[in-house]
Each structure stands twice: as structure tokens, then as C-alpha cells.
Design an enzyme around this catalytic site. Structure first.
Site, PDB file in Angstrom:
ATOM      1  N   GLU A  40      62.488  41.493  24.229  1.00 38.40           N
ATOM      2  CA  GLU A  40      63.614  42.218  23.372  1.00 38.40           C
ATOM      3  C   GLU A  40      63.618  43.605  23.069  1.00 38.40           C
ATOM      4  O   GLU A  40      64.556  44.215  22.933  1.00 38.40           O
ATOM      5  CB  GLU A  40      63.519  41.403  22.428  1.00 38.40           C
ATOM      6  CG  GLU A  40      64.127  39.720  22.362  1.00 38.40           C
ATOM      7  CD  GLU A  40      65.302  39.855  23.022  1.00 38.40           C
ATOM      8  OE1 GLU A  40      66.416  40.389  22.685  1.00 38.40           O
ATOM      9  OE2 GLU A  40      65.495  38.730  23.780  1.00 38.40           O
ATOM     10  N   CYS A 195      81.000  37.679  31.814  1.00 40.26           N
ATOM     11  CA  CYS A 195      81.742  38.253  31.084  1.00 40.26           C
ATOM     12  C   CYS A 195      81.291  39.657  31.109  1.00 40.26           C
ATOM     13  O   CYS A 195      81.036  40.102  30.085  1.00 40.26           O
ATOM     14  CB  CYS A 195      81.677  37.507  29.867  1.00 40.26           C
ATOM     15  SG  CYS A 195      82.919  38.160  28.661  1.00 40.26           S
ATOM     16  N   CYS A 202      86.432  35.448  35.281  1.00 44.10           N
ATOM     17  CA  CYS A 202      87.146  34.522  34.063  1.00 44.10           C
ATOM     18  C   CYS A 202      87.203  32.983  34.747  1.00 44.10           C
ATOM     19  O   CYS A 202      87.036  32.239  34.261  1.00 44.10           O
ATOM     20  CB  CYS A 202      88.366  34.925  33.575  1.00 44.10           C
ATOM     21  SG  CYS A 202      88.204  36.638  32.742  1.00 44.10           S
ATOM     22  N   CYS A 205      84.198  31.361  34.468  1.00 45.11           N
ATOM     23  CA  CYS A 205      83.646  31.346  33.076  1.00 45.11           C
ATOM     24  C   CYS A 205      83.877  29.619  32.294  1.00 45.11           C
ATOM     25  O   CYS A 205      85.020  29.046  32.445  1.00 45.11           O
ATOM     26  CB  CYS A 205      84.746  31.996  32.107  1.00 45.11           C
ATOM     27  SG  CYS A 205      83.891  32.091  30.463  1.00 45.11           S
ATOM     28  N   CYS A 211      89.522  30.814  25.692  1.00 43.87           N
ATOM     29  CA  CYS A 211      89.382  32.308  25.444  1.00 43.87           C
ATOM     30  C   CYS A 211      90.714  32.937  25.183  1.00 43.87           C
ATOM     31  O   CYS A 211      91.629  32.747  25.829  1.00 43.87           O
ATOM     32  CB  CYS A 211      88.987  32.919  26.866  1.00 43.87           C
ATOM     33  SG  CYS A 211      88.697  34.780  26.751  1.00 43.87           S
TER      34      CYS A 211
END
Length: 350
Positions: A40, A195, A202, A205, A211
Site C-alpha cells: 500500500e 473504469c 463500460c 462493467c 452508473c
DNA sequence: AAGTCGGGGGC
DNA sequence: GCCCCAGACTT
């Protein structure tokens, strides 16, 4: 904060993740707190492809959190060299030592205790808790901001506190009741693979049915991009002083500001200060310098034009040997030192 | 709210 | 060239 929003977002995302997510990332096998934390930190403002080789080398050098705590800062910076944002490396080292001193050698399983550690903010703390332990906390990184801006049709640059606050609320509302580790990873996979900023997929997705941006034809304009600003430019002379053995004189940079604590070439704003530094530390004629070609380098907030000046066969004055921030370095030693990327390239090209 | 802090990738 | 990237921290 984590009030449940009754929708199918998380369920659809998890179903997609099972067959289309990135299950081969190195920090997932095994997914331990130390490895999650390290990944991270390295991934802050840094793309996955860039991080992967650094992650492997870093773990080899410091296999456990106590190993990292026991290492010197110089060794940590050397492993970090080239990755950028060096405060991350210093904070990583400081956090490792704090965990050994205050948390029994482990990362604390507590949001506020994590945020209290250097280099860990709210999003990174949420990522650690959810991925390492399955605890129910949201994250809000660049991927999640992009997904939420489009899914909810939120206008305004996500760096604005008001926009960010709204997004934290939505991120918390979408959390599933279980599978938090996978859910956190799934959000980042969605943002990184479907995305995407430009040309998002899309039609593939998993949450396209809900959305707002897709429904309204605003996918290309969301998230709102950062207001632009012209980069200021700075110039600097960099001193490339070599001795008869071919070693180059390096100087440790100050502990704050750009390239903090890294080894680099001595730098001067103009010829007057360069000459003064030269005559204080070196025996030779400043005016015999060979001017090398300019080396431009772009940071996030300014552009630096470096003008290297090279001398050969110089000798040091006594002051150099007494100075812990100066050292002659051979080409063979360069890989073990924490150098800024453009300086390393400059030295390797000689 | 704005600035500081790297380096590389995508277009 | 410009913007962005698994942001945090300072002022």
C-alpha cells in the site's frame, strides 16, 4: 459512516471480481499485514507495474517488519532509490520501529492507531485493515474516486475537500457485510482495468446498470480533472568532480525538501556559489570545468534544468575527509546507494 | 485550501 | 506537453 446503502454495488462487484479480478498480484500471496502495508505504501501515487520489481527486492532485503526496523535508514533508501516520494521510505522505516517499540513488532489492528503511524492516512489504514484482517473499513484512492465520481455522477475535482467528504460517505455506504479483503481489491481492480481514466470499458462493467455517468453520457467528463497550473522552472549547477581513481564526489542532501537525505551531486544555484563550494572542498581550477549537456527533470510542482560541470583528476581538501555528508564513490558502489533517478542515470552514462 | 513531495506511463 | 497514478503531510 458505514450506514448500509441498500444497493447491489458490492455484490455485483464481488461477482465480477471472482472471475475477472487481478488474482496474481504478488502482495496477495500471501496476504499478510506486513506485505499488505508495504504494498500500500509503495502503491501510493505509483502504478502497479512500477511497484512490482521494487516490492520483490524490498521483501528480499527486509523479509519481516522487525528486519525492516533493524535496518539502517540508508539501506532502506537504497532499496527505495528510483521509486520517488522518499518520505514514504523514511516513514516506512519509522513506522516499523514504532511497531517494534509499541505494538510488539506487528502492525496494530486499529484504525486510529494505524493513522497515528507515519505515512498511513485514512485510506491506507482502511486498505490494511480490510485486506489483512477483513475488517469493515472503506478506502478512497484514485481508483475509488474515479469509480464513485462516475457511478454517482459527482462533478468537481475529487481533490477538493467537499467532494472528498461526499465520496468517503458513499464509499462507506457501499461496504458489504463480508468479504472485505476481496471487496477492497475488487474496487481497485475495477478502476485499474475497466473504469480507466481514458476509454473505459463500460460494456464490460459489472455495475453499469447503476452508473449515472453512463446513463447520462458523462463518462468522459468525470471525474472532473484537476485545475491546471503552469509549472515554474528552476536551474541548478551540479558538480561532477572525479578524482584520479575515477571516483565521484557525492554529497548527502539535507533532511528536508526535495530528495531528502539521498546521496546526490553537489548542487549550486550559480557560478559564484559553485566556485566558492569548489574552492572550499577541492584542489584544482574551477575554470577548467567541462560543461556537459543540460539535463532536464520534471517534478510534480516544478521543472529543474540541471547543468553538469565536470572535472577529472581532482583532489579533495582536508575538509572533505572530515565531512560525513561527503564521500568519494566508485561506479561499483552506486547500486548500493540511495540516489535520485536522474542523478543515477547521469552517473551511469559517464 | 493550497503547496510539497518523484518518477514513469498514457495519450 | 499535460494529466494521472492503490496519498500523506505541512502550512
Amino acid at each position: 459512516m458505514t450506514t448500509t446503502l441498500v444497493d447491489s454495488f458490492a455484490a455485483q462487484l464481488l461477482d465480477w471480481f471472482d472471475h475477472a479480478g487481478r488474482h496474481d498480484l504478488p502482495w496477495l500471496h500471501p496476504r499478510t499485514p506486513y506485505r499488505v502495508w508495504l504494498s500500500e505504501i509503495m502503491l501510493q501515487q505509483t502504478q502497479v507495474k512500477t511497484v512490482i520489481p521494487y516490492f520483490a527486492r524490498f521483501l528480499q532485503a527486509f523479509p519481516t517488519l522487525p528486519d525492516l526496523a533493524a535496518a539502517s535508514l540508508d539501506d532502506v533508501l537504497a532499496q527505495w532509490s528510483g521509486l520517488g516520494y522518499y518520505a514514504r521510505a523514511r516513514n516506512l522505516h519509522a513506522t516499523a520501529r514504532a511497531c517494534v517499540e509499541r505494538h510488539g513488532g506487528d502492525l496494530p489492528r486499529d484504525l486510529d492507531a494505524l493513522i497515528a503511524l507515519p505515512g498511513i492516512g485514512r485510506s491506507t489504514a482502511g486498505a490494511i485493515l480490510s485486506q489483512a484482517w477483513g475488517d469493515r473499513f472503506p478506502i478512497l484512492d484514485g481508483n475509488v474516486k474515479r469509480v464513485l465520481a462516475r457511478y454517482h455522477g459527482i462533478a468537481g475535482w475529487p481533490g477538493l475537500p467537499a467532494v472528498e467528504k461526499q465520496m468517503w460517505s458513499l464509499a462507506g455506504a457501499h461496504l458489504p457485510e463480508a468479504r472485505m479483503a476481496d471487496y477492497t481489491q475488487a474496487q481497485m481492480d475495477l478502476g485499474a482495468t475497466l473504469c480507466t481514466r481514458s476509454d473505459p470499458a463500460c460494456m464490460l462493467c459489472p455495475v453499469q446498470s447503476g452508473c449515472v455517468a453512463l446513463r447520462d453520457g458523462r463518462v468522459d467528463e468525470l471525474p472532473t480533472s484537476k485545475p491546471g497550473k503552469a509549472l515554474p522552472e528552476r536551474t541548478a549547477l551540479v558538480l561532477l568532480a572525479a578524482n584520479a581513481a575515477g571516483q565521484v564526489l557525492l554529497q548527502r542532501r539535507p533532511p528536508s525538501s526535495i530528495w531528502a537525505s539521498l546521496w546526490s551531486l553537489p548542487e549550486a544555484a550559480d557560478h559564484d556559489s559553485a566556485r566558492a563550494w569548489f574552492e572550499r572542498h577541492l584542489a584544482g581550477e574551477y575554470d577548467r570545468a567541462e560543461a556537459l549537456v543540460e539535463v532536464p527533470h520534471v517534478f510534480s510542482h516544478y521543472k529543474l534544468r540541471m547543468h553538469p560541470l565536470r572535472w577529472r583528476d581532482l583532489q579533495a581538501r582536508a575538509a572533505v575527509n572530515d565531512n560525513a555528508d561527503l564521500r568519494w564513490v566508485s561506479a561499483a558502489e552506486l547500486p548500493q546507494l540511495g540516489l535520485p533517478a536522474p542523478i543515477r542515470r547521469m552517473l551511469q552514462s559517464l
